[in-house]
Design a protein around this motif. Structure first.
Motif, PDB file in Angstrom:
ATOM      1  N   ASP A  34       0.840  -1.190   0.000  1.00 18.04           N
ATOM      2  CA  ASP A  34       0.000   0.000   0.000  1.00 18.04           C
ATOM      3  C   ASP A  34       0.877   1.242   0.000  1.00 18.04           C
ATOM      4  O   ASP A  34       2.107   1.155  -0.108  1.00 18.04           O
ATOM      5  CB  ASP A  34      -0.997  -0.028   1.170  1.00 18.04           C
ATOM      6  CG  ASP A  34      -0.346   0.082   2.535  1.00 18.04           C
ATOM      7  OD1 ASP A  34       0.875   0.358   2.626  1.00 18.04           O
ATOM      8  OD2 ASP A  34      -1.069  -0.103   3.539  1.00 18.04           O
ATOM      9  N   GLU A  35       0.266   2.397   0.150  1.00 15.66           N
ATOM     10  CA  GLU A  35       1.010   3.663   0.064  1.00 15.66           C
ATOM     11  C   GLU A  35       2.051   3.817   1.159  1.00 15.66           C
ATOM     12  O   GLU A  35       3.010   4.564   1.005  1.00 15.66           O
ATOM     13  CB  GLU A  35       0.048   4.856   0.047  1.00 15.66           C
ATOM     14  CG  GLU A  35      -0.860   4.975   1.245  1.00 15.66           C
ATOM     15  CD  GLU A  35      -2.077   4.054   1.213  1.00 15.66           C
ATOM     16  OE1 GLU A  35      -2.710   3.911   2.269  1.00 15.66           O
ATOM     17  OE2 GLU A  35      -2.386   3.469   0.170  1.00 15.66           O
ATOM     18  N   SER A  36       1.906   3.098   2.274  1.00 17.22           N
ATOM     19  CA  SER A  36       2.899   3.187   3.344  1.00 17.22           C
ATOM     20  C   SER A  36       3.966   2.100   3.236  1.00 17.22           C
ATOM     21  O   SER A  36       4.871   2.034   4.061  1.00 17.22           O
ATOM     22  CB  SER A  36       2.209   3.092   4.716  1.00 17.22           C
ATOM     23  OG  SER A  36       1.703   1.789   4.921  1.00 17.22           O
ATOM     24  N   HIS A  57      -7.950  -5.425  -0.155  1.00 14.29           N
ATOM     25  CA  HIS A  57      -7.835  -4.817   1.171  1.00 14.29           C
ATOM     26  C   HIS A  57      -7.862  -3.302   1.127  1.00 14.29           C
ATOM     27  O   HIS A  57      -8.236  -2.654   2.091  1.00 14.29           O
ATOM     28  CB  HIS A  57      -6.550  -5.291   1.855  1.00 14.29           C
ATOM     29  CG  HIS A  57      -5.321  -4.838   1.150  1.00 14.29           C
ATOM     30  ND1 HIS A  57      -4.793  -5.521   0.081  1.00 14.29           N
ATOM     31  CD2 HIS A  57      -4.544  -3.753   1.329  1.00 14.29           C
ATOM     32  CE1 HIS A  57      -3.730  -4.868  -0.354  1.00 14.29           C
ATOM     33  NE2 HIS A  57      -3.562  -3.807   0.380  1.00 14.29           N
ATOM     34  N   ASP A  58      -7.482  -2.716   0.001  1.00 13.99           N
ATOM     35  CA  ASP A  58      -7.434  -1.256  -0.097  1.00 13.99           C
ATOM     36  C   ASP A  58      -8.405  -0.677  -1.125  1.00 13.99           C
ATOM     37  O   ASP A  58      -8.334   0.504  -1.441  1.00 13.99           O
ATOM     38  CB  ASP A  58      -6.009  -0.801  -0.410  1.00 13.99           C
ATOM     39  CG  ASP A  58      -5.487  -1.346  -1.726  1.00 13.99           C
ATOM     40  OD1 ASP A  58      -6.209  -2.111  -2.411  1.00 13.99           O
ATOM     41  OD2 ASP A  58      -4.338  -1.025  -2.077  1.00 13.99           O
ATOM     42  N   GLY A  59      -9.287  -1.515  -1.655  1.00 17.87           N
ATOM     43  CA  GLY A  59     -10.283  -1.023  -2.603  1.00 17.87           C
ATOM     44  C   GLY A  59      -9.747  -0.686  -3.978  1.00 17.87           C
ATOM     45  O   GLY A  59     -10.407   0.006  -4.745  1.00 17.87           O
ATOM     46  N   ARG A  60      -8.582  -1.197  -4.332  1.00 13.69           N
ATOM     47  CA  ARG A  60      -7.958  -0.825  -5.615  1.00 13.69           C
ATOM     48  C   ARG A  60      -8.679  -1.377  -6.835  1.00 13.69           C
ATOM     49  O   ARG A  60      -8.508  -0.860  -7.931  1.00 13.69           O
ATOM     50  CB  ARG A  60      -6.489  -1.212  -5.654  1.00 13.69           C
ATOM     51  CG  ARG A  60      -6.230  -2.697  -5.733  1.00 13.69           C
ATOM     52  CD  ARG A  60      -4.754  -3.024  -5.805  1.00 13.69           C
ATOM     53  NE  ARG A  60      -4.088  -2.522  -4.623  1.00 13.69           N
ATOM     54  CZ  ARG A  60      -2.786  -2.319  -4.526  1.00 13.69           C
ATOM     55  NH1 ARG A  60      -2.003  -2.600  -5.531  1.00 13.69           N
ATOM     56  NH2 ARG A  60      -2.257  -1.853  -3.428  1.00 13.69           N
TER      57      ARG A  60
END
Length: 93
Positions: A34-36, A57-60
């Protein structure tokens, strides 16, 4: 049915255990970050999947088709019938 058989044979139950409401308490490396920079995620329950507008998990992924053909650990390959059977099963959860 064939979709549930496909779900089990593909190993989806490793992270989405039917006995645990199609999730599990563990975290897994899903081969994306993810972004982190995190790569370990707890799998969301698949219950109610038919009501979602975003997936993973992140809606991508914005559609179930996009998810099933792009999931790093679970790309559905094979016949269009196999994909349709799996989708039909998932939509019953």
């Amino acid at each position: 049915g064939r979709g549930e058989t496909n779900f089990r044979q593909r190993g989806c139950i490793k992270c989405h255990d039917p006995d645990r409401h199609y999730t599990s308490p563990e975290t897994y490396d899903v081969a994306v970050h993810d972004e982190s920079g995190a790569r370990l995620f707890n799998p969301p329950s698949l219950n109610g999947l038919r009501h979602r507008r975003a997936f993973f998990h992140d809606g991508r992924f914005r559609s179930l088709d996009e998810f099933l053909t792009s999931h790093p650990d679970g790309r559905v390959t094979g016949s269009p019938e196999a994909l349709e059977n799996l989708k039909a099963f998932l939509m019953t959860l």
